[in-house]
Design an enzyme around this catalytic site. Structure first.
Site, PDB file in Angstrom:
ATOM      1  N   ASN A  79      -7.679   3.892   8.994  1.00  0.00           N
ATOM      2  CA  ASN A  79      -7.122   2.699   9.630  1.00  0.00           C
ATOM      3  C   ASN A  79      -7.230   2.718  11.144  1.00  0.00           C
ATOM      4  O   ASN A  79      -7.211   1.682  11.781  1.00  0.00           O
ATOM      5  CB  ASN A  79      -5.662   2.514   9.211  1.00  0.00           C
TER       6      ASN A  79
ATOM      7  N   GLN B  63      -7.605  -0.054   3.735  1.00  0.00           N
ATOM      8  CA  GLN B  63      -8.461  -0.631   4.778  1.00  0.00           C
ATOM      9  C   GLN B  63      -9.822  -1.061   4.244  1.00  0.00           C
ATOM     10  O   GLN B  63     -10.543  -1.810   4.901  1.00  0.00           O
ATOM     11  CB  GLN B  63      -8.660   0.378   5.920  1.00  0.00           C
TER      12      GLN B  63
ATOM     13  N   SER C 202      -3.512  -3.168  -0.402  1.00  0.00           N
ATOM     14  CA  SER C 202      -2.395  -3.931   0.148  1.00  0.00           C
ATOM     15  C   SER C 202      -2.853  -5.349   0.487  1.00  0.00           C
ATOM     16  O   SER C 202      -3.854  -5.525   1.191  1.00  0.00           O
ATOM     17  CB  SER C 202      -1.880  -3.229   1.404  1.00  0.00           C
ATOM     18  N   GLY C 203      -2.118  -6.339   0.003  1.00  0.00           N
ATOM     19  CA  GLY C 203      -2.509  -7.740   0.203  1.00  0.00           C
ATOM     20  C   GLY C 203      -2.712  -8.125   1.660  1.00  0.00           C
ATOM     21  O   GLY C 203      -3.671  -8.832   1.995  1.00  0.00           O
ATOM     22  N   HIS C 204      -1.846  -7.637   2.543  1.00  0.00           N
ATOM     23  CA  HIS C 204      -1.879  -8.156   3.916  1.00  0.00           C
ATOM     24  C   HIS C 204      -2.997  -7.572   4.776  1.00  0.00           C
ATOM     25  O   HIS C 204      -3.157  -7.967   5.932  1.00  0.00           O
ATOM     26  CB  HIS C 204      -0.518  -7.998   4.595  1.00  0.00           C
TER      27      HIS C 204
ATOM     28  N   CYS D  13       3.586   5.122  21.299  1.00  0.00           N
ATOM     29  CA  CYS D  13       4.866   5.077  22.010  1.00  0.00           C
ATOM     30  C   CYS D  13       5.786   4.001  21.473  1.00  0.00           C
ATOM     31  O   CYS D  13       6.980   4.200  21.325  1.00  0.00           O
ATOM     32  CB  CYS D  13       4.657   4.810  23.488  1.00  0.00           C
TER      33      CYS D  13
ATOM     34  N   THR E 202      11.461  -7.842 -11.039  1.00  0.00           N
ATOM     35  CA  THR E 202      10.824  -9.113 -11.379  1.00  0.00           C
ATOM     36  C   THR E 202       9.644  -9.364 -10.448  1.00  0.00           C
ATOM     37  O   THR E 202       9.750  -9.218  -9.241  1.00  0.00           O
ATOM     38  CB  THR E 202      11.863 -10.260 -11.302  1.00  0.00           C
TER      39      THR E 202
ATOM     40  N   GLY F  30       0.816  -1.209   0.000  1.00  0.00           N
ATOM     41  CA  GLY F  30       0.000   0.000   0.000  1.00  0.00           C
ATOM     42  C   GLY F  30       0.850   1.260   0.000  1.00  0.00           C
ATOM     43  O   GLY F  30       0.522   2.240  -0.678  1.00  0.00           O
ATOM     44  N   SER F  31       1.931   1.250   0.748  1.00  0.00           N
ATOM     45  CA  SER F  31       2.775   2.450   0.849  1.00  0.00           C
ATOM     46  C   SER F  31       3.324   2.841  -0.514  1.00  0.00           C
ATOM     47  O   SER F  31       3.270   4.014  -0.907  1.00  0.00           O
ATOM     48  CB  SER F  31       3.942   2.206   1.811  1.00  0.00           C
TER      49      SER F  31
HETATM   50  C1  LIG Z   1      -1.513  -0.525   6.153  1.00  0.00           C
HETATM   51  C2  LIG Z   1      -1.858   0.727   5.454  1.00  0.00           C
HETATM   52  C3  LIG Z   1      -1.016   1.281   4.468  1.00  0.00           C
HETATM   53  C4  LIG Z   1       0.336   0.686   4.144  1.00  0.00           C
HETATM   54  O1  LIG Z   1       0.242  -0.534   3.449  1.00  0.00           O
HETATM   55  P1  LIG Z   1       1.539  -1.465   3.392  1.00  0.00           P
HETATM   56  O2  LIG Z   1       1.159  -2.554   2.431  1.00  0.00           O
HETATM   57  O3  LIG Z   1       1.772  -1.975   4.762  1.00  0.00           O
HETATM   58  O4  LIG Z   1       2.663  -0.640   2.851  1.00  0.00           O
HETATM   59  C5  LIG Z   1      -1.417   2.420   3.823  1.00  0.00           C
HETATM   60  N1  LIG Z   1      -2.595   3.005   4.110  1.00  0.00           N
HETATM   61  C6  LIG Z   1      -3.441   2.509   5.032  1.00  0.00           C
HETATM   62  C7  LIG Z   1      -4.738   3.188   5.297  1.00  0.00           C
HETATM   63  C8  LIG Z   1      -3.091   1.355   5.743  1.00  0.00           C
HETATM   64  O5  LIG Z   1      -3.921   0.884   6.673  1.00  0.00           O
END
Ligand SMILES: *Cc1c(COP(=O)(O)O)cnc(C)c1O
Length: 398
Positions: A152, A180, A200-202, A325, A238, A71-72
């Protein structure tokens, strides 16, 4: 009992995604750019994944889907593309929210350093931006509006279709960080007039380190990663086909089961909110209705979110706190303070992000333990004592 309630931080890989991933690791090891059979078989898997993903967000064409490291990276590419691509046309203004993810905020700061001007809109107290505010912020020289689909931390869902319609009318590019939202709430890039979108996949039971950058055809893209001609020249490196295929499978699973999941998870969310609501001097942060199905963000006055989090971990409950923190600084969450939650309340906040398999028993267990640890820490807190004796004023109503 162990309850994983930190799905907004990351989700566990689903069985479906894992099976696809293992199958690909075994069978598809060619480089999709190679012309031989091994390469072409892998390329087919990649094409299939692109189609599945395009279908899930109703993209017009699978070639509008670009694979990234997450996502980043997608957020970075969207903002850099819009800004640098339109600078030549005299557009040097960008619009976003003050509660965005740091992948957006830090990229915006970088662009400010390059001479762009950024408007950081402040949402209403419920975490939702006023559509009027977005409309009024758009100028002649605005290149891009980037507003997250869902937050998020406190789960507020933004009026994406309305904002998309305004951007279309004004001829301004519209990007949304849907990390999200994807696989959790319906997304239709065509109906919502979304020009660019990040996933983002995770965050939906796919693997980590892989994501999607959707960009409507016709938008000039700037590379974040330079090198080979992969992803039609817009993202070098790749391709990780097993991770991509697993992400596509996870997204499809989420989209296919969306109605069922939304009904169940939001019922569990509301049950938890209801059970936490009788803790005195506590409050729900973010809109109670227009929020992600699994998100419960609650502030408890007079206690530290971090202490509560660690105490809950001892009971097998995984959640997250609104004071960062452990991660970056002692400052409370920019999201909570950004919507006007008092600093004292932001410090005492917890985020539970429930998964699709959450049960009533688990929700009740979380609620029982939260009641217990809030009471315990309040009894030990000199700050709480000051509130009790009237030396300090409460910032949350009883
Ligand atoms: C987790 C998150 C990201 C970042 O995604 P990554 O795949 O971890 O780089 C960006 N935006 C939001 C709103 C997120 O919750």
């Amino acid at each position: 009992m162990r309850v994983y309630a930190d799905n907004a931080a990351t989700t566990y890989l689903s069985k479906t995604a894992m099976d696809v991933m293992v199958e690909c690791l075994e069978k598809f090891n060619g480089n999709p750019n190679s012309l031989h059979t091994d390469g072409q078989l892998t390329q087919e898997k990649l094409d299939e994944s692109r189609e599945i993903i395009a279908d899930c967000i109703n993209a017009k064409n699978p070639n509008e889907i670009y694979f990234t490291s997450g996502g980043s990276e997608a957020d970075n590419q969207a903002l850099l593309s819009a800004a640098r691509g339109l600078k030549g046309k005299g557009k040097k203004h960008l619009i976003t929210l003050n509660i965005e993810h740091h992948a957006i905020l830090h990229t915006m700061r970088k662009l400010e350093g390059e001479g762009f001007e950024v408007t950081y809109l402040v949402p209403q107290a419920n975490g939702i931006v006023s559509v009027e505010d977005v409309k009024n912020a758009i100028r002649e020289d605005t290149a891009l509006v980037s507003i997250m689909f869902a937050n998020n931390e406190m789960g507020a869902i933004q009026p994406i279709a309305e904002i998309g319609a305004i951007c279309k009318e004004k001829g301004v590019l519209f990007h949304t960080d849907a990390v999200q939202a994807a696989a959790h709430v319906p997304i239709d890039v065509q109906a919502m007039n979304i020009d660019m979108l990040s996933m983002s996949g995770h965050k939906f039971h796919g693997p980590k380190g892989v994501g999607v950058f959707y960009a409507r055809n016709g938008i000039r893209l700037v590379n974040v990663i330079e090198g080979g001609a992969q992803e039609r020249g817009k993202r070098a490196g790749t391709i990780n086909v097993p991770a991509i295929a697993a992400m596509a499978a996870a997204l499809k699973e989420g989209c296919d089961n969306m109605d069922k999941n939304m009904a169940h998870v939001s019922a569990m969310r509301d049950r938890l909110i209801e059970k936490l609501s009788d803790i005195p001097y506590s409050q729900l942060n973010g809109d109670p209705v227009k929020r992600l199905p699994g998100n419960v963000n609650y502030s408890f006055e007079g206690v530290e979110g971090e202490s509560l989090l660690l105490a809950l971990d001892n009971y097998g409950i995984c959640c997250s706190s609104g004071s960062a923190c452990t991660s970056e600084s002692l400052d409370p969450s920019h999201v909570l303070t950004g919507i006007g939650v008092p600093i004292e309340a932001a410090h005492g906040s917890l985020r539970f992000s429930l998964g699709e398999d959450i049960t009533e028993e688990e929700v009740d267990y979380i609620a029982e333990k939260v009641h217990k640890v809030v009471q315990l820490y309040r009894n030990m807190s000199p700050y709480w004592e000051d509130l009790e004796t009237g030396k300090r004023q409460h910032c949350i109503a009883e």
